[in-house]
Write an enzyme that holds these catalytic residues in place. Structure first.
Site, PDB file in Angstrom:
ATOM      1  NE  ARG A   1      -1.157 -14.252   7.981  1.00  0.00           N
ATOM      2  CZ  ARG A   1      -1.473 -15.095   8.955  1.00  0.00           C
ATOM      3  NH1 ARG A   1      -0.674 -16.111   9.225  1.00  0.00           N
ATOM      4  NH2 ARG A   1      -2.562 -14.932   9.654  1.00  0.00           N
TER       5      ARG A   1
ATOM      6  CE  LYS B   1       4.144  -5.893   3.500  1.00  0.00           C
ATOM      7  NZ  LYS B   1       2.775  -6.313   3.841  1.00  0.00           N
TER       8      LYS B   1
ATOM      9  CE  LYS C   1      -4.951  19.503  49.293  1.00  0.00           C
ATOM     10  NZ  LYS C   1      -5.505  20.241  50.436  1.00  0.00           N
ATOM     11  CG  HIS C   2      -2.069  14.896  49.664  1.00  0.00           C
ATOM     12  ND1 HIS C   2      -1.169  15.404  48.756  1.00  0.00           N
ATOM     13  CD2 HIS C   2      -2.229  15.868  50.613  1.00  0.00           C
ATOM     14  CE1 HIS C   2      -0.782  16.616  49.137  1.00  0.00           C
ATOM     15  NE2 HIS C   2      -1.429  16.926  50.253  1.00  0.00           N
TER      16      HIS C   2
ATOM     17  N   GLY D   1      -7.672  23.240  47.443  1.00  0.00           N
ATOM     18  CA  GLY D   1      -6.596  22.732  46.606  1.00  0.00           C
ATOM     19  C   GLY D   1      -6.775  21.288  46.206  1.00  0.00           C
TER      20      GLY D   1
ATOM     21  CG  ASN E   1      -5.487  -0.178  59.058  1.00  0.00           C
ATOM     22  OD1 ASN E   1      -5.706  -1.186  58.417  1.00  0.00           O
ATOM     23  ND2 ASN E   1      -4.563  -0.124  60.021  1.00  0.00           N
TER      24      ASN E   1
ATOM     25  N   GLY F   1       0.800  -1.211   0.000  1.00  0.00           N
ATOM     26  CA  GLY F   1       0.000   0.000   0.000  1.00  0.00           C
ATOM     27  C   GLY F   1       0.832   1.259   0.000  1.00  0.00           C
ATOM     28  CB  THR F   2       4.105   2.123   1.551  1.00  0.00           C
ATOM     29  OG1 THR F   2       3.633   1.774   2.850  1.00  0.00           O
ATOM     30  CG2 THR F   2       4.978   3.356   1.642  1.00  0.00           C
TER      31      THR F   2
ATOM     32  CG  HIS G   1      -1.287  -1.246  51.308  1.00  0.00           C
ATOM     33  ND1 HIS G   1      -1.918  -2.463  51.109  1.00  0.00           N
ATOM     34  CD2 HIS G   1      -1.266  -1.050  52.646  1.00  0.00           C
ATOM     35  CE1 HIS G   1      -2.226  -2.985  52.290  1.00  0.00           C
ATOM     36  NE2 HIS G   1      -1.852  -2.165  53.226  1.00  0.00           N
TER      37      HIS G   1
END
Length: 532
Positions: free
Chosen positions: A68, A70, A283-284, A313, A426, A40-41, A532
């Site tokens: 597949r 070439k 936050k955080h 913030g 926790n 195709g290119t 965690h």
């Protein structure tokens, strides 16, 4: 000319993405570079009127087996791999009539896009490129003599260097392109391996794991200014979220913005927009307020009331398109990021008045039940696990106390457990009437998290001018079992009436007895939500 510079006289082009192809090839041809291409290119270049040789004319074999086969031929790979100052290599080229290739331009079959589109298994397999990666690796290995381009964004820079370098490319450029090429084939192979692992329903622990991604955004620094950072988009991932979001305005996202915004959006996605509007303020990476409401404005007000100090913030995530009423209220306090599935034009205009406020539209909500992996780097390795896609609505809740929760308590227990899933362990979450009223996060002991959550509820009440803690009459969620009764009793002392937890402690009987004595209703989920 020193070997630092390699003059480009012959180029092989074989691309799936033909963006900018003709213009690039025309510029090469204008510099006297001989063009060779495939399939195709080749057709695209011929149709554009460019002189170009087809690979089949080099190899003496036509493309076969549906394309597949070439480029898998010595006439191609010999031209890419031959070391220019090695006499034996040069003799082999001459003996077999193989011409050297100085520039390889290849981008691969769109495998990642194919799996992202949910195409059939056979279609996905057919979009696995073989010849492309083989040529890329050959050229990249021989980067002392060959330049390899795998990204259309490199075309312009390459032409500029050729113009300034008299038709030659520097060793530094060839080395940089080789690194990029190897990274591209690695990410491509990773996408294939991970897709195939999912297709064969592997047990999650294959002998080899590979992860890859493409650079989406370079970042000024990481968690701290002395750390480098960047955001990479994983191939083939179709889940809505931070990676799918369009940034409409505001400063560039920082590393912490990315991390916190992802946490916020994953949290708010737990709440079905068809049931109610929901807002999560993060936050955080921890929720400091989450609430449902009849409108986004109501949900935001209720989420903000949980911890207005920490919300300053923060990141605001919404489960419905941002509307003007909610936008007007959100911008009243300093907010780093707003993320939503979409936004009205009025809301966009309101947020635009805050030039530094980032507004992200994700195009949808992530599915909390979707499978996937989370990855964490350790010294010398990676820790990989399936993402926590357990949802409380799918869990049978077992009443373990003498008193069963009321209908209102049951709804709040499920609400609180959705939030607890997104709080660092926790984790203890107090909730009442579809809103958090106190959150305790990331403590080394569960009783401390419980006490902090109760204190937060009392502080929130004081900020609202109320005489009684918001924990009074609330329910409590714990991300893991109570190892002792003390954490549960701290919740009872704060005024909680019902508890949801996984259960499974050696002291479950003791904890249940304490709940009965305090008049609490308690349910077990059987599912833990450590984070965690």
């Amino acid at each position: 000319m020193s070997h630092d510079q390699v003059r480009i006289t012959r180029a092989l082009l074989s691309v799936s993405d033909k963006t900018g192809l003709v213009e690039f090839a025309r510029a090469l041809g204008a510099r006297g570079v001989d063009l060779v291409s495939t399939g195709g290119t080749h057709r695209a270049l011929r149709e554009a009127g460019l002189p170009v040789t087809e690979v089949a004319d080099l190899t003496g074999f036509p493309e076969m087996m549906d394309g597949r086969v070439k480029t898998l031929h010595p006439a191609v790979h010999g031209g890419l791999l031959a070391v220019r100052d090695n006499p034996e290599h040069q003799a082999a080229l001459a003996a077999h009539g193989i011409g050297a290739i100085d520039l390889l331009v290849v981008n691969l079959y769109p495998f990642e896009a194919t799996i992202a589109a949910g195409r059939a298994y056979d279609d996905c397999v057919e979009n696995i490129d073989v010849g492309g990666p083989a040529m890329i690796r050959a050229a990249a290995k021989n980067h002392a003599d060959v330049a390899v381009v795998t990204d259309v964004s490199d075309y312009a820079g390459l032409l500029t260097e050729l113009e300034g370098g008299g038709g030659a490319l520097s060793a530094a450029t060839r080395r940089r392109l080789a690194q990029k090429a190897f990274a591209r084939t690695a990410a491509y192979d990773a996408a294939i391996a991970n897709w195939l692992s999912g297709e064969i329903e592997a047990d999650g622990t294959p002998a080899f794991r590979a992860f890859g991604g493409s650079l989406a955004q370079g970042l000024r620094y990481g968690e701290n200014p002395h750390q480098s950072a960047a955001f990479y988009r994983a191939p083939g991932i179709v889940r809505a979220g931070i990676a799918s979001a369009r940034q409409l305005q505001g400063k560039e996202l920082s590393y912490n913005n990315f991390n916190d915004t992802d946490a916020a959006y994953e949290c708010v996605a737990e709440f079905d927009p068809a049931r109610a509007a929901a807002v999560a303020i993060i936050k955080h990476a921890n929720p400091c307020g989450v609430a449902e409401g009849a409108s986004l404005l109501e949900a935001y007000e209720r989420a903000l009331a949980c911890d207005p100090t920490s919300a300053f913030g923060g990141i605001v995530a919404l489960n419905r398109p941002l509307d003007a009423d909610a936008a007007r209220r959100i911008v009243e306090i300093f907010t780093e990021v707003i993320i939503a599935p979409d936004a009205s034009e009025d809301a966009i205009a309101i947020v635009a008045a805050k030039k530094n406020l980032r507004l992200l539209l994700a195009g949808g909500l992530p599915d909390p039940r979707a499978p996937g992996e989370t990855v964490r780097s350790l010294s010398g390795g990676l820790l990989v696990q399936g993402r926590d896609n357990a949802v409380v609505d799918d869990m049978p809740l077992t009443v373990v106390t003498k008193r069963a929760p009321s209908e209102a308590e049951s709804a709040d227990l499920r609400f609180a457990y959705r939030v607890a899933k997104h709080v660092k362990s926790n984790a203890i979450v107090y909730a009442k009437s579809g809103a958090t009223v106190g959150i305790g996060a990331g403590q080394m002991s569960r009783v401390d998290s419980s006490r902090i959550a109760a204190w937060k509820a009392a502080e929130a009440a004081r900020s609202l001018g109320l005489a009684e803690s918001l924990a009074k009459g609330a329910v409590v969620a714990s991300d893991a079992f109570f190892p002792f009764a003390d954490g549960l009793l701290a919740a009872a002392e704060a005024g909680a009436t019902a508890v949801i937890q996984p259960g499974g402690s050696m002291r479950d009987a003791e904890v249940i007895a304490a709940a009965d004595e305090a008049g609490l209703a308690m349910v077990f989920t059987g599912h833990r939500h450590f984070r965690h």
